[in-house]
Design a protein around this motif. Structure first.
Motif, PDB file in Angstrom:
ATOM      1  N   ARG A 122       0.842  -1.209   0.000  1.00  0.00           N
ATOM      2  CA  ARG A 122       0.000   0.000   0.000  1.00  0.00           C
ATOM      3  C   ARG A 122       0.872   1.253   0.000  1.00  0.00           C
ATOM      4  N   PHE A 123       1.862   1.258   0.872  1.00  0.00           N
ATOM      5  CA  PHE A 123       2.734   2.432   0.991  1.00  0.00           C
ATOM      6  C   PHE A 123       3.454   2.699  -0.324  1.00  0.00           C
ATOM      7  N   LEU A 124       4.002   1.654  -0.944  1.00  0.00           N
ATOM      8  CA  LEU A 124       4.719   1.834  -2.209  1.00  0.00           C
ATOM      9  C   LEU A 124       3.800   2.379  -3.301  1.00  0.00           C
ATOM     10  N   VAL A 125       2.580   1.868  -3.347  1.00  0.00           N
ATOM     11  CA  VAL A 125       1.640   2.323  -4.381  1.00  0.00           C
ATOM     12  C   VAL A 125       1.219   3.765  -4.128  1.00  0.00           C
ATOM     13  N   GLN A 126       0.933   4.099  -2.880  1.00  0.00           N
ATOM     14  CA  GLN A 126       0.548   5.479  -2.553  1.00  0.00           C
ATOM     15  C   GLN A 126       1.660   6.460  -2.923  1.00  0.00           C
ATOM     16  N   GLU A 127       2.904   6.106  -2.609  1.00  0.00           N
ATOM     17  CA  GLU A 127       4.035   6.967  -2.952  1.00  0.00           C
ATOM     18  C   GLU A 127       4.197   7.088  -4.463  1.00  0.00           C
ATOM     19  N   ALA A 128       3.984   5.981  -5.176  1.00  0.00           N
ATOM     20  CA  ALA A 128       4.121   6.003  -6.636  1.00  0.00           C
ATOM     21  C   ALA A 128       3.071   6.903  -7.274  1.00  0.00           C
ATOM     22  N   ILE A 129       1.848   6.843  -6.750  1.00  0.00           N
ATOM     23  CA  ILE A 129       0.780   7.701  -7.292  1.00  0.00           C
ATOM     24  C   ILE A 129       1.061   9.164  -6.939  1.00  0.00           C
ATOM     25  N   LYS A 130       1.470   9.383  -5.718  1.00  0.00           N
ATOM     26  CA  LYS A 130       1.754  10.748  -5.266  1.00  0.00           C
ATOM     27  C   LYS A 130       2.896  11.380  -6.050  1.00  0.00           C
ATOM     28  N   ASN A 131       3.952  10.623  -6.285  1.00  0.00           N
ATOM     29  CA  ASN A 131       5.134  11.148  -6.963  1.00  0.00           C
ATOM     30  C   ASN A 131       5.144  10.898  -8.463  1.00  0.00           C
ATOM     31  N   GLN A 132       4.074  10.300  -8.963  1.00  0.00           N
ATOM     32  CA  GLN A 132       3.973   9.963 -10.388  1.00  0.00           C
ATOM     33  C   GLN A 132       5.208   9.173 -10.849  1.00  0.00           C
TER      34      GLN A 132
END
Length: 504
Positions: free
Chosen positions: A128-138
């Motif tokens: 979850r954390f990795l995906v949230q960061e990926a979406i946030k940082n594009q």
């Protein structure tokens, strides 16, 4: 008067069917009675009682008859509490009919957070954390990896909100179900799962999935792959009929060259995407598909074009659609498929292969019945599912069928005892036939006379698979449906009926 017709039409889809509770044995030396609720849409009172009787074709000594005879009564009341009671006329216990348990070597895991182990829950949090960061940082960008070397480097970014199978990632509980699919596909290795998810998102962008879903690719292949009904656990069932490619024109049109094979691949992905978007991604929902692959008359492994297309499709589906197969059943399996399976087996994970079931031509119906109720199985595979929208409006998936084993050299009679004036409609089939079928109406009044609805008729494998009939009841009595099995093999009888009110 009698009205008899025969049905054999292509299958159609319908809503999920719920199996009834199993019958439990009661003390012996009494009849067996099973009570069920009437269908909600019926507003008239229940009017029928069913008695199933088994007996020998030739009259044995009285003692043998008493030991062999079996009787089952089924009464259908109107809007009464559901109750089940069973008693046996024989000293020995009654054999209880139970829904067959899944024979799978693979069992679907729960998607509820409360059912995850500590290590699985921790892996989900990390992903979850990795995906949230990926979406946030594009950071879902085109970095080539060994798992997806074909991803184009021209795609440089994705929108803030990322959708996959119609679900926005990290917006609600459905995201957890999707993330768990990727985790399970990579044995809960978080980094590998994230890489797989990222490559899938990039592939979907490159393949233009969102546009593909609405594209018109024609209906040439609608008989090759189709959805029909649900299995006993509620999974939608998808049939893949490879024998359709025995048609040389269709085969060449589908696999003739690379452009045609790519179009087929797009069509197959489109069909899968449309099917997936009908699934329930909420925790506890049904989000996998039961696959049936019919290999009857399928082109053999010598067809190079088919091998290439199969390998391409297999790789794409395994890389980008993890954990969408609840069970993969291969029916009408021929000897050559074992060699073909050996060839493609290295391209599949062990988890994928654990979901496979194989059945030869003589075991097709028997195997499907272990997972799918007869009324949900298409007629061509031994069930009762027909296109009731066109010519068989009487029965749907919601009308349960009864299964009876007709032993060798025995006669099975189903008595439909009618308690009110009505129209009785029924349909039945015996797998493989080679039996004699007859139907008659016997009134209760001594002054009445028996009416032959269907004179004894020897049914063979060349006859229509399902027989459907109706009879108008103007005086009370019973309908007798009789199957004589003179063969040395047991036969499976399927039947169902309903009563319809009439004024007159």
């Amino acid at each position: 008067m009698a009205d008899t017709k025969h049905t054999h039409q292509p299958p159609s889809t319908a809503e999920e069917d719920t199996p009834p509770p199993p019958v439990e044995p009661e003390p012996p030396l009494a009849s067996v009675e099973v009570e069920t609720l009437a269908e909600p849409e019926e507003h008239h009172s229940a009017v029928t009682t069913v008695v199933e009787k088994e007996g020998p074709l030739t009259q044995p000594p009285l003692e043998s008859t008493l030991l062999a005879a079996e009787q089952v009564s089924v009464t259908v009341p109107d809007k009464e509490p559901e109750g089940v009671s069973t008693e046996s006329e024989k000293p020995k216990p009654v054999e209880v009919k139970k829904i067959p348990e899944s024979l799978v070597s693979f069992k679907e895991e729960s998607n509820r957070l409360s059912d995850l182990s500590d290590s699985e829950g921790k892996a989900l949090e990390e992903l979850r954390f990795l995906v949230q960061e990926a979406i946030k940082n594009q950071t879902f960008t085109t970095v080539k990896t060994q798992e997806a070397p074909s991803v184009s480097a021209e795609i440089t970014d994705l929108p803030q909100e990322v959708f996959i199978w119609g679900v926005p990632l990290m917006k609600d509980d459905r995201s957890d179900v999707i993330l768990l699919k990727f985790l399970r596909a990579r044995d809960f290795k978080v980094k590998e799962s994230f890489t797989m998810l990222k490559n899938t998102i990039l592939w979907r962008k490159e393949f233009n999935i969102e546009e593909l879903v609405d594209e018109n690719l024609g209906d040439d292949l609608e008989k090759v792959v189709f959805m029909d009904g649900h299995d006993k656990e509620g999974h939608p069932v998808c049939y893949n009929v490879y024998g359709e490619f025995q048609n040389k024109e269709l085969y060449n049109k589908t696999f003739g060259d690379e452009e045609k094979r790519n179009k087929f691949l797009r069509w197959r992905i489109q069909f899968l995407e449309r099917s997936i978007r009908k699934l329930d991604f909420n925790p506890g929902g049904i989000n996998t598909i039961f696959q049936v692959s019919d290999l009857k008359n399928s082109p053999g492994p010598g067809k190079r074009e088919l091998r290439i297309a199969t390998r391409q499709a297999l790789q794409l589906l395994q890389d980008n659609y993890p954990e969408f197969v609840a069970k993969q059943v291969f029916i009408n399996v021929r000897w050559w498929y074992l060699a073909f399976y050996t060839m493609i087996s290295p391209f599949m994970t062990q988890r994928t292969k654990s979901k496979f079931v194989f059945a030869g031509p003589s075991k097709t119906a028997e195997t499907l019945y272990k997972y799918i109720s007869p009324e949900q199985v298409p007629v061509q595979y031994g069930g009762l599912s027909v296109d009731y929208c066109e010519c068989n409006p009487e029965f749907t998936f919601n009308d349960r069928a009864t299964e009876i084993i007709v032993k060798p050299a025995t006669k099975q009679t189903v008595e439909i005892i009618v308690n009110e004036k009505c129209i009785i409609v029924w349909e039945l089939r015996v797998l493989g036939w080679e039996v004699t079928y007859s139907a008659e109406y016997v009134p209760n009044a001594d002054s009445g006379y028996t009416i032959n609805i269907q004179k004894p008729r020897k049914m063979t494998t060349a006859d229509e698979p399902v027989v459907s009939s109706s009879f108008k009841i103007v005086e009370l009595g019973k309908i007798l449906l009789t199957i004589d099995n003179p063969t040395s093999k047991k036969k499976k009888l399927l039947y169902r009926f309903k009563d319809k009110p009439y004024s007159g």
